[in-house]
Motif scaffolding. Structure first.
Motif, PDB file in Angstrom:
ATOM      1  N   GLY A  88       0.906  -1.320  -0.042  1.00 20.23           N
ATOM      2  CA  GLY A  88       0.019   0.053   0.034  1.00 20.23           C
ATOM      3  C   GLY A  88       1.040   1.220  -0.055  1.00 20.23           C
ATOM      4  N   ILE A  89       0.281   2.413  -0.332  1.00 25.62           N
ATOM      5  CA  ILE A  89       1.056   3.671  -0.454  1.00 25.62           C
ATOM      6  C   ILE A  89       1.438   4.230   0.681  1.00 25.62           C
ATOM      7  N   SER A  90       0.597   4.120   1.721  1.00 30.17           N
ATOM      8  CA  SER A  90       0.970   4.622   2.954  1.00 30.17           C
ATOM      9  C   SER A  90       2.006   3.979   3.524  1.00 30.17           C
ATOM     10  N   ALA A  91       1.861   2.723   3.513  1.00 33.88           N
ATOM     11  CA  ALA A  91       2.962   1.944   4.101  1.00 33.88           C
ATOM     12  C   ALA A  91       4.482   2.059   3.211  1.00 33.88           C
ATOM     13  N   LEU A  92       4.385   2.262   2.056  1.00 30.41           N
ATOM     14  CA  LEU A  92       5.716   2.447   1.510  1.00 30.41           C
ATOM     15  C   LEU A  92       6.308   3.841   2.100  1.00 30.41           C
ATOM     16  N   ARG A  93       5.274   5.035   2.166  1.00 31.44           N
ATOM     17  CA  ARG A  93       5.633   6.065   2.540  1.00 31.44           C
ATOM     18  C   ARG A  93       6.449   5.934   3.912  1.00 31.44           C
ATOM     19  N   SER A  94       5.688   5.054   4.644  1.00 28.42           N
ATOM     20  CA  SER A  94       6.110   5.038   6.191  1.00 28.42           C
ATOM     21  C   SER A  94       7.466   4.495   6.166  1.00 28.42           C
ATOM     22  N   ILE A  95       7.523   3.301   5.277  1.00 32.69           N
ATOM     23  CA  ILE A  95       9.056   2.780   5.322  1.00 32.69           C
ATOM     24  C   ILE A  95      10.018   3.690   4.898  1.00 32.69           C
ATOM     25  N   TYR A  96       9.774   4.294   3.927  1.00 35.33           N
ATOM     26  CA  TYR A  96      10.747   5.184   3.401  1.00 35.33           C
ATOM     27  C   TYR A  96      11.000   6.437   4.473  1.00 35.33           C
ATOM     28  N   ASP A  97      10.015   6.758   5.024  1.00 35.53           N
ATOM     29  CA  ASP A  97      10.702   7.704   6.142  1.00 35.53           C
ATOM     30  C   ASP A  97      11.117   7.477   7.383  1.00 35.53           C
ATOM     31  N   ALA A  98      11.044   6.171   7.490  1.00 40.75           N
ATOM     32  CA  ALA A  98      12.081   5.271   8.575  1.00 40.75           C
ATOM     33  C   ALA A  98      13.388   5.241   8.431  1.00 40.75           C
ATOM     34  N   ILE A  99      13.885   5.135   7.038  1.00 42.69           N
ATOM     35  CA  ILE A  99      15.085   5.051   6.708  1.00 42.69           C
ATOM     36  C   ILE A  99      16.144   6.189   7.163  1.00 42.69           C
ATOM     37  N   PRO A 100      17.003   5.792   7.833  1.00 45.95           N
ATOM     38  CA  PRO A 100      17.990   6.836   8.449  1.00 45.95           C
ATOM     39  C   PRO A 100      18.390   7.840   7.361  1.00 45.95           C
ATOM     40  N   VAL A 101      18.493   8.974   7.717  1.00 49.38           N
ATOM     41  CA  VAL A 101      19.100  10.072   6.611  1.00 49.38           C
ATOM     42  C   VAL A 101      20.501   9.579   5.988  1.00 49.38           C
ATOM     43  N   ASN A 102      21.242   9.082   6.628  1.00 48.25           N
ATOM     44  CA  ASN A 102      22.736   8.751   6.087  1.00 48.25           C
ATOM     45  C   ASN A 102      22.479   7.558   5.204  1.00 48.25           C
ATOM     46  N   VAL A 103      21.700   6.620   5.553  1.00 52.84           N
ATOM     47  CA  VAL A 103      21.170   5.558   4.558  1.00 52.84           C
ATOM     48  C   VAL A 103      20.760   6.029   3.438  1.00 52.84           C
ATOM     49  N   ARG A 104      19.609   6.979   3.416  1.00 50.56           N
ATOM     50  CA  ARG A 104      18.875   7.636   2.350  1.00 50.56           C
ATOM     51  C   ARG A 104      19.953   8.268   1.416  1.00 50.56           C
ATOM     52  N   ASP A 105      20.730   9.299   1.872  1.00 50.78           N
ATOM     53  CA  ASP A 105      21.613  10.010   1.243  1.00 50.78           C
ATOM     54  C   ASP A 105      22.653   8.945   0.397  1.00 50.78           C
ATOM     55  N   ASN A 106      23.065   8.015   0.978  1.00 53.47           N
ATOM     56  CA  ASN A 106      23.888   6.921   0.046  1.00 53.47           C
ATOM     57  C   ASN A 106      23.297   6.209  -0.853  1.00 53.47           C
ATOM     58  N   LEU A 107      21.804   6.241  -1.097  1.00 52.70           N
ATOM     59  CA  LEU A 107      21.317   5.318  -2.134  1.00 52.70           C
ATOM     60  C   LEU A 107      21.142   6.193  -3.366  1.00 52.70           C
ATOM     61  N   GLN A 108      21.911   5.626  -4.589  1.00 52.48           N
ATOM     62  CA  GLN A 108      22.270   6.338  -5.883  1.00 52.48           C
ATOM     63  C   GLN A 108      21.272   6.064  -6.806  1.00 52.48           C
ATOM     64  N   GLU A 109      21.058   4.762  -6.824  1.00 51.58           N
ATOM     65  CA  GLU A 109      20.058   4.376  -7.891  1.00 51.58           C
ATOM     66  C   GLU A 109      18.824   3.468  -7.440  1.00 51.58           C
ATOM     67  N   VAL A 110      17.864   3.543  -8.264  1.00 55.50           N
ATOM     68  CA  VAL A 110      16.849   2.396  -7.804  1.00 55.50           C
ATOM     69  C   VAL A 110      16.876   1.575  -9.107  1.00 55.50           C
ATOM     70  N   TYR A 111      16.975   0.524  -9.538  1.00 57.33           N
ATOM     71  CA  TYR A 111      16.902  -0.292 -10.608  1.00 57.33           C
ATOM     72  C   TYR A 111      15.411  -1.015 -10.542  1.00 57.33           C
ATOM     73  N   PHE A 112      14.790  -0.728 -11.416  1.00 54.61           N
ATOM     74  CA  PHE A 112      12.993  -0.985 -11.235  1.00 54.61           C
ATOM     75  C   PHE A 112      12.749  -1.998 -12.222  1.00 54.61           C
ATOM     76  N   LEU A 113      13.096  -3.495 -12.170  1.00 56.76           N
ATOM     77  CA  LEU A 113      12.718  -4.300 -13.093  1.00 56.76           C
ATOM     78  C   LEU A 113      11.318  -4.600 -13.406  1.00 56.76           C
ATOM     79  N   HIS A 114      10.992  -4.761 -14.523  1.00 54.58           N
ATOM     80  CA  HIS A 114       9.444  -5.217 -15.056  1.00 54.58           C
ATOM     81  C   HIS A 114       8.609  -4.299 -14.303  1.00 54.58           C
ATOM     82  N   PRO A 115       8.658  -2.880 -14.495  1.00 54.52           N
ATOM     83  CA  PRO A 115       7.610  -1.969 -13.932  1.00 54.52           C
ATOM     84  C   PRO A 115       6.154  -2.040 -14.275  1.00 54.52           C
ATOM     85  N   GLY A 116       5.797  -2.326 -15.584  1.00 53.46           N
ATOM     86  CA  GLY A 116       4.428  -2.314 -15.739  1.00 53.46           C
ATOM     87  C   GLY A 116       3.872  -0.848 -15.992  1.00 53.46           C
ATOM     88  N   LEU A 117       2.882  -0.665 -16.866  1.00 52.92           N
ATOM     89  CA  LEU A 117       2.101   0.705 -16.869  1.00 52.92           C
ATOM     90  C   LEU A 117       1.707   1.188 -15.852  1.00 52.92           C
TER      91      LEU A 117
END
Length: 206
Positions: A88-117
């Motif tokens: 769910g969308i709210s859960a995804l936002r909650s998970i993302y907000d819980a990621i520590p700032v230093n970890v979030r800043d180190n995330l460089q790319e998100v390879y999204f395989l088979h995304p669909g329309l």
């Protein structure tokens, strides 16, 4: 023990389930030499997990292992169904907000395989508003596994067999890429006997 009132299982069983299904795995590197956090969306047991347990698991088991260096996420969207393994969308936002700032800043790319329309449309319309820190701009859509190897070291990233099966389907039924033809018959059939989710569920949850 499973809670008959809300369908949830104990915190210990939830953590065991995450481990058993191998949903999150730090495995391999991309072509820039960055660690890969591989996430298999199809294995995500949304009906059994609470967001608090999931966030605790990530804080204890995944984030510390990423260290303080740049890393990339390989998200495998193959076979994800909204009713089965989409939190769910709210859960995804909650998970993302819980990621520590230093970890979030180190995330460089998100390879999204088979995304669909639907995934593309959602991220295009809502991604900028839901996810802060420029995450939307880090997403790289990968429509085929062969294209993934242009970004990721092939011999270091393991893929479940159903990912290659879906690629084969897309070659013969290209309109699936645009949501104009369903892939229900092949990917969304009832769980196979050797499905890790069904096996764990029958043995430990029922």
């Amino acid at each position: 023990m499973r809670d008959a009132m809300n369908g949830q299982i104990s915190e210990v069983e939830q953590k065991q389930l995450i481990e058993k299904l191998d949903i999150f795995k730090i495995h391999g590197k991309d072509k820039h030499g960055r660690k890969l956090l591989r996430i298999i969306g199809k294995f995500f047991p949304a009906r059994f997990l609470t967001m608090e347990v999931l966030k605790t698991y990530l804080e204890e088991k995944i984030f510390p292992r990423l260290g303080r260096k740049p890393f990339a996420v390989l998200y495998v969207h193959t076979g994800v169904q909204r009713s089965e393994n989409f939190p769910g969308i709210s859960a995804l936002r909650s998970i993302y907000d819980a990621i520590p700032v230093n970890v979030r800043d180190n995330l460089q790319e998100v390879y999204f395989l088979h995304p669909g329309l639907q995934s593309r449309l959602f991220l295009a319309t809502c991604g900028r508003f839901l996810f802060s820190g420029g995450l939307y701009g880090k997403v790289r859509y990968i429509s085929r596994v062969d294209y993934l190897w242009e970004q990721v070291r092939r011999n270091e990233a393991e893929m479940p067999e159903f990912v290659y099966d879906h690629d084969d389907d897309l070659e013969y039924r290209p309109m699936m890429d645009y949501g104009l033809e369903s892939d229900h018959a092949r990917v969304y059939a009832s769980p196979a006997a050797d499905s890790p989710l069904s096996t764990f569920s029958m043995r430990c949850i029922s």
